[in-house]
Write a protein that holds these residues in place. Structure first.
Motif, mmCIF file in Angstrom:
data_model
loop_
_atom_site.group_PDB
_atom_site.id
_atom_site.type_symbol
_atom_site.label_atom_id
_atom_site.label_comp_id
_atom_site.label_asym_id
_atom_site.label_seq_id
_atom_site.Cartn_x
_atom_site.Cartn_y
_atom_site.Cartn_z
ATOM 1 N N GLU A 28 1.056 -23.997 16.352
ATOM 2 C CA GLU A 28 1.166 -23.727 17.789
ATOM 3 C C GLU A 28 0.732 -24.879 18.682
ATOM 4 O O GLU A 28 1.132 -24.937 19.846
ATOM 5 N N THR A 29 -0.118 -25.784 18.182
ATOM 6 C CA THR A 29 -0.659 -26.852 19.021
ATOM 7 C C THR A 29 -0.651 -28.197 18.304
ATOM 8 O O THR A 29 -0.591 -28.268 17.078
ATOM 9 N N ILE A 30 -0.736 -29.258 19.105
ATOM 10 C CA ILE A 30 -0.880 -30.622 18.614
ATOM 11 C C ILE A 30 -2.004 -31.265 19.416
ATOM 12 O O ILE A 30 -1.982 -31.256 20.650
ATOM 13 N N LEU A 68 -6.299 -37.654 23.886
ATOM 14 C CA LEU A 68 -5.294 -37.302 24.886
ATOM 15 C C LEU A 68 -5.202 -35.808 25.138
ATOM 16 O O LEU A 68 -4.471 -35.374 26.017
ATOM 17 N N GLY A 69 -5.927 -35.023 24.346
ATOM 18 C CA GLY A 69 -5.952 -33.590 24.569
ATOM 19 C C GLY A 69 -5.066 -32.806 23.612
ATOM 20 O O GLY A 69 -4.522 -33.333 22.654
ATOM 21 N N LYS A 70 -4.929 -31.535 23.925
ATOM 22 C CA LYS A 70 -4.175 -30.595 23.094
ATOM 23 C C LYS A 70 -2.921 -30.173 23.847
ATOM 24 O O LYS A 70 -2.965 -29.903 25.048
ATOM 25 N N TYR A 71 -1.809 -30.113 23.122
ATOM 26 C CA TYR A 71 -0.508 -29.803 23.695
ATOM 27 C C TYR A 71 0.155 -28.693 22.888
ATOM 28 O O TYR A 71 -0.090 -28.567 21.685
ATOM 29 N N PRO A 72 1.033 -27.925 23.521
ATOM 30 C CA PRO A 72 1.804 -26.949 22.752
ATOM 31 C C PRO A 72 2.706 -27.684 21.757
ATOM 32 O O PRO A 72 3.223 -28.759 22.065
ATOM 33 N N ASN A 73 2.889 -27.136 20.591
ATOM 34 C CA ASN A 73 3.776 -27.733 19.597
ATOM 35 C C ASN A 73 5.209 -27.300 19.921
ATOM 36 O O ASN A 73 5.796 -26.450 19.259
ATOM 37 N N ARG A 74 5.732 -27.912 20.974
ATOM 38 C CA ARG A 74 7.079 -27.640 21.450
ATOM 39 C C ARG A 74 7.742 -28.973 21.790
ATOM 40 O O ARG A 74 7.086 -29.883 22.296
ATOM 41 N N PRO A 75 9.042 -29.117 21.540
ATOM 42 C CA PRO A 75 9.725 -30.386 21.807
ATOM 43 C C PRO A 75 9.522 -30.910 23.227
ATOM 44 O O PRO A 75 9.311 -32.104 23.433
ATOM 45 N N GLU A 76 9.578 -30.043 24.217
ATOM 46 C CA GLU A 76 9.433 -30.481 25.609
ATOM 47 C C GLU A 76 8.034 -31.057 25.864
ATOM 48 O O GLU A 76 7.885 -32.065 26.555
#
Length: 87
Positions: free
Chosen positions: A15-17, A31-39
């Protein structure tokens, strides 16, 4: 720092990167945590100024190679550490 190679390290989960970047000698930024989504990944790469002098590394693990395919389409040099067997 435009001619310096930068290294983007990713801790990839379903779910996250979580991302960090090494820019020059001894300079590492979370750089923080991001949703694991292409956008979300695309926006992160744009924030970093694109692929020039940027190398990406992550462990594929159970998430497979979807990120690898996304990065190579954007012409990023990507290193995938494939996890084999149990931890």
């Amino acid at each position: 720092m435009s001619n310096c190679t930068r290294y983007l390290g990713l801790d990839v989960h379903a779910e996250t990167i979580t991302a960090a970047i090494a820019e020059g000698r001894g300079r590492i930024r979370n750089l923080g945590k991001y949703p694991n989504r292409p956008e979300a990944v695309r926006k992160l790469l744009e924030k970093l100024g694109g692929g020039k002098n940027l190398k990406v590394c992550y462990e594929a693990g159970p998430t497979g190679y979807a990120l690898y395919w996304q990065f190579t389409q954007c012409e990023f040099r990507t290193i995938v550490n494939a996890k084999i067997g149990p931890s």
